[in-house]
Enzyme design. Sequence first.
Site, short mmCIF file in Angstrom:
data_model
loop_
_atom_site.label_atom_id
_atom_site.label_comp_id
_atom_site.label_asym_id
_atom_site.label_seq_id
_atom_site.Cartn_x
_atom_site.Cartn_y
_atom_site.Cartn_z
N HIS A 14 19.60 29.51 11.29
CA HIS A 14 19.29 28.60 12.42
C HIS A 14 20.60 28.24 13.10
O HIS A 14 21.39 27.46 12.57
CB HIS A 14 18.59 27.33 11.91
N HIS A 16 22.66 27.55 17.06
CA HIS A 16 22.71 27.40 18.52
C HIS A 16 24.02 27.98 19.03
O HIS A 16 25.10 27.49 18.67
CB HIS A 16 22.62 25.92 18.92
N LYS A 100 10.13 30.58 17.89
CA LYS A 100 10.51 29.19 17.63
C LYS A 100 9.52 28.24 18.27
O LYS A 100 9.22 28.36 19.46
CB LYS A 100 11.91 28.94 18.20
N HIS A 137 10.24 23.47 14.35
CA HIS A 137 10.91 22.16 14.39
C HIS A 137 9.85 21.14 14.00
O HIS A 137 8.96 20.85 14.80
CB HIS A 137 11.49 21.88 15.78
N HIS A 175 15.53 22.97 9.16
CA HIS A 175 16.38 21.79 8.95
C HIS A 175 15.60 20.63 8.34
O HIS A 175 15.51 19.55 8.94
CB HIS A 175 17.10 21.36 10.23
N ASP A 248 22.05 24.98 11.74
CA ASP A 248 21.74 24.19 12.93
C ASP A 248 23.03 23.74 13.62
O ASP A 248 23.07 22.67 14.24
CB ASP A 248 20.84 23.00 12.61
C1 NCD Z 1 19.87 20.92 18.68
C2 NCD Z 1 20.57 21.28 19.99
O1 NCD Z 1 21.51 20.60 20.36
O2 NCD Z 1 20.17 22.28 20.61
N1 NCD Z 1 20.29 19.61 18.29
C3 NCD Z 1 20.27 19.12 17.03
O3 NCD Z 1 20.56 17.94 16.85
N2 NCD Z 1 19.97 19.88 16.01
C4 NCD Z 1 18.42 21.04 18.85
C5 NCD Z 1 17.66 21.11 17.56
O4 NCD Z 1 17.81 22.04 16.78
O5 NCD Z 1 16.86 20.19 17.29
ZN ZN Z 2 18.60 23.48 15.96
#
Ligand code: NCD
Ligand code: ZN
Length: 345
Positions: A14, A16, A100, A137, A175, A248
């Site tokens: 996971h 970003h 997702k 999520h 998460h 995450d």
């Molecule tokens: C994530 C993001 O910033 O894209 N933020 C987070 O706090 N984890 C989004 C997410 O995964 O919920």
């Molecule tokens: Zn995330």
Amino acid sequence: MTQSLTIRRPDDWHLHLRDGAMLQGVLPETARHFGRAIIMPNLVPPVVTATDAAAYRARIMAALPAGMAFVPLMTLYLTETTDPADVAAAHASGLITAVKLYPAGATTNSASGVRNFENVRSVLERMAEIGLPLCMHGEVTTADVDIFDREAVFIDTVLDPLRRSIPGLRIIMEHITTSQGVDYVKSNAKDLGATITTHHLIINRNHILVGGIKPHYYCLPVAKREEHRLALRAAATSGDARFFLGTDSAPHIDALKEHACGCAGCFTATNTMSCLAEVFEQDGALDRLEGFASLNGPAFYGLEPNTDTITLTKGDAVLYPARIDTGAGPVTVFDPGFPLHWHVS
Ligand code: NCD
Ligand code: ZN
């Protein structure tokens, strides 16, 4: 005492990566240690179609510095107008590894997410047929549910009924942050796994709120009470193959974290493996780190583990930057609050 540990190269289930200058800045932080990662599709606008995912994958590969190896495992962002045939074709061609699901309004850039689960039923049924996993999520978003209860309420009111009504759908509870999440995964033998982040193994809600608000510890799902952190630690270090690493890691520039309406997300890509080695060592479970970070995830997804390895060596304090400079602006690196001693090579 173990001073050196060689494990299969880890993957991040996971992650970003964002886009543009931010992607350019953060991608090497992950690719340095990780072989593959499940790439979150919550761009603006989101990665909704196979065409979007192919284009995003190309941008990621173009941003990868020469000499670094990394495989992005693409996902599609499920909306109420997602076409089951497009999803199935993207899966069949090998372009995507998962879909997702964000409940609308749950987190950063989730406005296009799902409001009414009936409207995505045909996609979910198709995914169950073709064996394509759903990354979930798991938080309800209604204003009457306290933010600290949103995961537990989601399990009872959304996730459990959904799993019963679509048998065979493989779901990753992403998460997880609560003992209820841990217990729910453990009570289900089949088709359910969970990712756990690095930071949720280390911080509880006091870290965010005691002694002044600490925006760099604010993420979603928000960190919970200490008893929940301990449940996550026990699950991660237990060797139970249903639990695996999804960092995450979610970069936001400092100006948007240190803000009157600060963004959610902890950026942990840079020091995650050193943090995890410290956590597993503290819990007497260094021998289980490989399962959590490198073996359980691929097994859940039906993939082979990476063939190459990394070595963690214990020594003097690991030096890592307090923040990394991206072309989009500075991004603060997660501070675990204790020194790190495990060097990755
Ligand atoms: C994530 C993001 O910033 O894209 N933020 C987070 O706090 N984890 C989004 C997410 O995964 O919920
Ligand atoms: Zn995330």
